[in-house]
Motif scaffolding. Structure first.
Motif, PDB file in Angstrom:
ATOM      1  N   UNK A   1      -0.697  21.509  -9.413  1.00 45.88           N
ATOM      2  CA  UNK A   1      -1.478  20.305  -9.596  1.00 45.88           C
ATOM      3  C   UNK A   1      -0.774  19.154  -8.884  1.00 45.88           C
ATOM      4  N   UNK A   2      -1.472  18.484  -7.964  1.00 42.44           N
ATOM      5  CA  UNK A   2      -0.878  17.409  -7.166  1.00 42.44           C
ATOM      6  C   UNK A   2      -0.876  16.103  -7.955  1.00 42.44           C
ATOM      7  N   UNK A   3       0.259  15.418  -7.945  1.00 42.08           N
ATOM      8  CA  UNK A   3       0.376  14.137  -8.644  1.00 42.08           C
ATOM      9  C   UNK A   3      -0.232  13.023  -7.798  1.00 42.08           C
ATOM     10  N   UNK A   4      -0.878  12.089  -8.466  1.00 45.14           N
ATOM     11  CA  UNK A   4      -1.398  10.908  -7.783  1.00 45.14           C
ATOM     12  C   UNK A   4      -0.221  10.009  -7.443  1.00 45.14           C
ATOM     13  N   UNK A   5      -0.132   9.552  -6.172  1.00 48.22           N
ATOM     14  CA  UNK A   5       0.982   8.652  -5.826  1.00 48.22           C
ATOM     15  C   UNK A   5       0.908   7.358  -6.636  1.00 48.22           C
ATOM     16  N   UNK A   6       2.061   6.840  -6.983  1.00 47.20           N
ATOM     17  CA  UNK A   6       2.126   5.570  -7.708  1.00 47.20           C
ATOM     18  C   UNK A   6       2.940   4.571  -6.885  1.00 47.20           C
ATOM     19  N   UNK A   7       2.650   3.292  -7.037  1.00 50.69           N
ATOM     20  CA  UNK A   7       3.443   2.289  -6.309  1.00 50.69           C
ATOM     21  C   UNK A   7       4.903   2.343  -6.726  1.00 50.69           C
ATOM     22  N   UNK A   8       5.782   2.097  -5.756  1.00 50.44           N
ATOM     23  CA  UNK A   8       7.219   2.009  -6.020  1.00 50.44           C
ATOM     24  C   UNK A   8       7.670   0.604  -5.667  1.00 50.44           C
ATOM     25  N   UNK A   9       8.828   0.211  -6.186  1.00 51.81           N
ATOM     26  CA  UNK A   9       9.360  -1.126  -5.933  1.00 51.81           C
ATOM     27  C   UNK A   9      10.578  -1.010  -5.024  1.00 51.81           C
ATOM     28  N   UNK A  10      10.546  -1.758  -3.942  1.00 51.24           N
ATOM     29  CA  UNK A  10      11.678  -1.839  -3.037  1.00 51.24           C
ATOM     30  C   UNK A  10      12.232  -3.256  -3.046  1.00 51.24           C
ATOM     31  N   UNK A  11      13.498  -3.373  -2.722  1.00 51.30           N
ATOM     32  CA  UNK A  11      14.141  -4.682  -2.586  1.00 51.30           C
ATOM     33  C   UNK A  11      14.751  -4.724  -1.186  1.00 51.30           C
ATOM     34  N   UNK A  12      14.413  -5.768  -0.431  1.00 51.17           N
ATOM     35  CA  UNK A  12      14.947  -5.954   0.918  1.00 51.17           C
ATOM     36  C   UNK A  12      15.675  -7.294   0.952  1.00 51.17           C
ATOM     37  N   UNK A  13      16.770  -7.351   1.711  1.00 57.24           N
ATOM     38  CA  UNK A  13      17.623  -8.534   1.686  1.00 57.24           C
ATOM     39  C   UNK A  13      17.781  -9.134   3.088  1.00 57.24           C
ATOM     40  N   UNK A  14      17.382 -10.384   3.209  1.00 58.24           N
ATOM     41  CA  UNK A  14      17.669 -11.156   4.414  1.00 58.24           C
ATOM     42  C   UNK A  14      19.097 -11.657   4.276  1.00 58.24           C
TER      43      UNK A  14
END
Length: 145
Positions: A1-14
């Protein structure tokens, strides 16, 4: 059974130094440098971690640099629906300065990055990682006014 993708949180730094920003050459998931894009240091937010903690940790893991004075800048919503492996990222953008301005970035994840360098904000390399390019084209500027 394939899982529905869920949003993930990324942090990017200038990380800012003069009129320059630190960018790395992101290699494709296969390590292919011909599809490399330029991106900020950053990564996935871990459970229970603050945005500041994640930014400091990811910058250290990827570049060996120590940063301070992190501050929240903005957030973007980035669905990659047409990718071979669709994903959806909410990216928290932070700004920071080097704890010691004489530090030099190291490439601590050579399987993921082709190296780090400083680029003048008015002369950025290409191609930029899509969320970063989208942000810059919108007129966003990470430098304090």
């Amino acid at each position: 059974m394939e899982k529905t993708p869920v949003p993930r949180v990324g942090v990017a730094v200038y990380i800012l130094k003069g009129n320059s920003v630190l960018l790395g050459r992101r290699l494709s998931s296969s390590g292919d440098s011909s599809h490399a894009t330029f991106a900020l240091p950053g990564g996935h937010l871990e459970f229970g971690e603050s945005f500041d903690e994640c930014g400091v940790r990811e910058v250290k893991e990827e570049t060996g640099l120590d940063i301070e004075k992190t501050e929240f800048l903005t957030v973007t919503n980035n669905p990659f629906v047409n990718d071979p492996k669709p994903s959806h990222y909410v990216v928290i953008f932070m700004r920071a300065v080097l704890s010691d301005p004489l530090q030099q970035p190291q490439n601590l994840e050579p399987s993921k990055c082709g190296g780090w360098d400083w680029y003048d904000w008015d002369d950025l390399p290409s191609p930029l990682f899509w969320p970063l390019e989208k942000m810059i084209k919108s007129g966003f500027n990470p430098f304090p006014v």
